[in-house]
Scaffold this motif. Structure first.
Motif, PDB file in Angstrom:
ATOM      1  N   LEU A   1      95.208  40.777  31.600  1.00  0.00           N
ATOM      2  CA  LEU A   1      95.137  40.182  30.311  1.00  0.00           C
ATOM      3  C   LEU A   1      93.762  40.561  29.886  1.00  0.00           C
ATOM      4  O   LEU A   1      92.676  40.696  30.469  1.00  0.00           O
ATOM      5  CB  LEU A   1      95.203  38.585  30.310  1.00  0.00           C
ATOM      6  CG  LEU A   1      96.604  38.189  30.446  1.00  0.00           C
ATOM      7  CD1 LEU A   1      96.556  36.577  30.588  1.00  0.00           C
ATOM      8  CD2 LEU A   1      97.538  38.712  29.477  1.00  0.00           C
TER       9      LEU A   1
ATOM     10  N   ARG B   1      94.439  34.697  25.493  1.00  0.00           N
ATOM     11  CA  ARG B   1      94.329  36.196  26.229  1.00  0.00           C
ATOM     12  C   ARG B   1      95.580  36.763  26.240  1.00  0.00           C
ATOM     13  O   ARG B   1      95.743  37.831  26.077  1.00  0.00           O
ATOM     14  CB  ARG B   1      93.834  35.761  27.597  1.00  0.00           C
ATOM     15  CG  ARG B   1      92.359  35.431  27.718  1.00  0.00           C
ATOM     16  CD  ARG B   1      91.580  35.410  29.049  1.00  0.00           C
ATOM     17  NE  ARG B   1      92.017  36.442  29.878  1.00  0.00           N
ATOM     18  CZ  ARG B   1      91.858  36.634  31.104  1.00  0.00           C
ATOM     19  NH1 ARG B   1      92.043  35.566  32.075  1.00  0.00           N
ATOM     20  NH2 ARG B   1      92.034  38.088  31.665  1.00  0.00           N
ATOM     21  N   ALA B   2      96.713  35.773  26.391  1.00  0.00           N
ATOM     22  CA  ALA B   2      97.905  36.200  26.194  1.00  0.00           C
ATOM     23  C   ALA B   2      98.346  36.867  24.882  1.00  0.00           C
ATOM     24  O   ALA B   2      98.789  37.755  24.701  1.00  0.00           O
ATOM     25  CB  ALA B   2      99.038  35.332  26.691  1.00  0.00           C
TER      26      ALA B   2
ATOM     27  N   PHE C   1      96.712  40.246  24.321  1.00  0.00           N
ATOM     28  CA  PHE C   1      97.624  41.147  24.944  1.00  0.00           C
ATOM     29  C   PHE C   1      98.780  41.579  24.015  1.00  0.00           C
ATOM     30  O   PHE C   1      99.104  42.843  23.835  1.00  0.00           O
ATOM     31  CB  PHE C   1      98.250  40.654  26.530  1.00  0.00           C
ATOM     32  CG  PHE C   1      99.038  41.622  27.093  1.00  0.00           C
ATOM     33  CD1 PHE C   1      98.457  42.603  27.937  1.00  0.00           C
ATOM     34  CD2 PHE C   1     100.269  41.787  26.838  1.00  0.00           C
ATOM     35  CE1 PHE C   1      99.235  43.483  28.616  1.00  0.00           C
ATOM     36  CE2 PHE C   1     101.205  42.716  27.246  1.00  0.00           C
ATOM     37  CZ  PHE C   1     100.519  43.611  28.198  1.00  0.00           C
TER      38      PHE C   1
END
Length: 122
Positions: free
Chosen positions: A119, A101-102, A105
């Motif tokens: 996120l 998820r990071a 981003f």
């Protein structure tokens, strides 16, 4: 033995000096890291990351199927391959989702998320 980026000289650090290779192309005719994913941001898109995430069961199934073979090899070699595969499977089922998820981003914003950022979903 790998070369070190720094060396110690009388308790003080100094930068090592290397002579430049007069003909680097002769020893490495192509970029040596191109096949190792060092350029992943060029190839991975948010859609591709999500597709890989949806298909991750294939990886865990492979790890589970190979475990008996790795355990047998470990009995002979003691390399710990089965334990490493088990740790990798735990990572797939654990904190990898947050890391991806990071990364999503990063792919969208080209900067690391802060604690205040929301996120994207996998």
């Amino acid at each position: 033995m790998a070369q070190r980026a720094r060396c110690v000289l009388r308790g003080r650090h100094r930068q090592l000096r290397y002579r430049p290779d007069p003909c680097p192309g002769a020893r490495a005719p192509r970029e040596v890291f191109s096949a190792f994913g060092c350029d992943g941001d060029v190839h991975w898109t948010p859609e591709a990351v999500r597709e890989w995430w949806r298909d991750r069961a294939r990886v865990t199934a492979y790890l589970a199927a190979r475990r008996p073979v790795w355990e047998a090899d470990d009995e002979k070699s003691g390399q710990g391959t089965a334990a490493a595969a088990e740790a990798h499977a735990a990572y797939l089922g654990g904190e990898l989702a947050a890391h991806l998820r990071a990364y999503l981003f990063w792919l969208d914003e080209r900067c690391s998320p802060t604690a205040a950022d929301r996120l994207p979903q996998l």
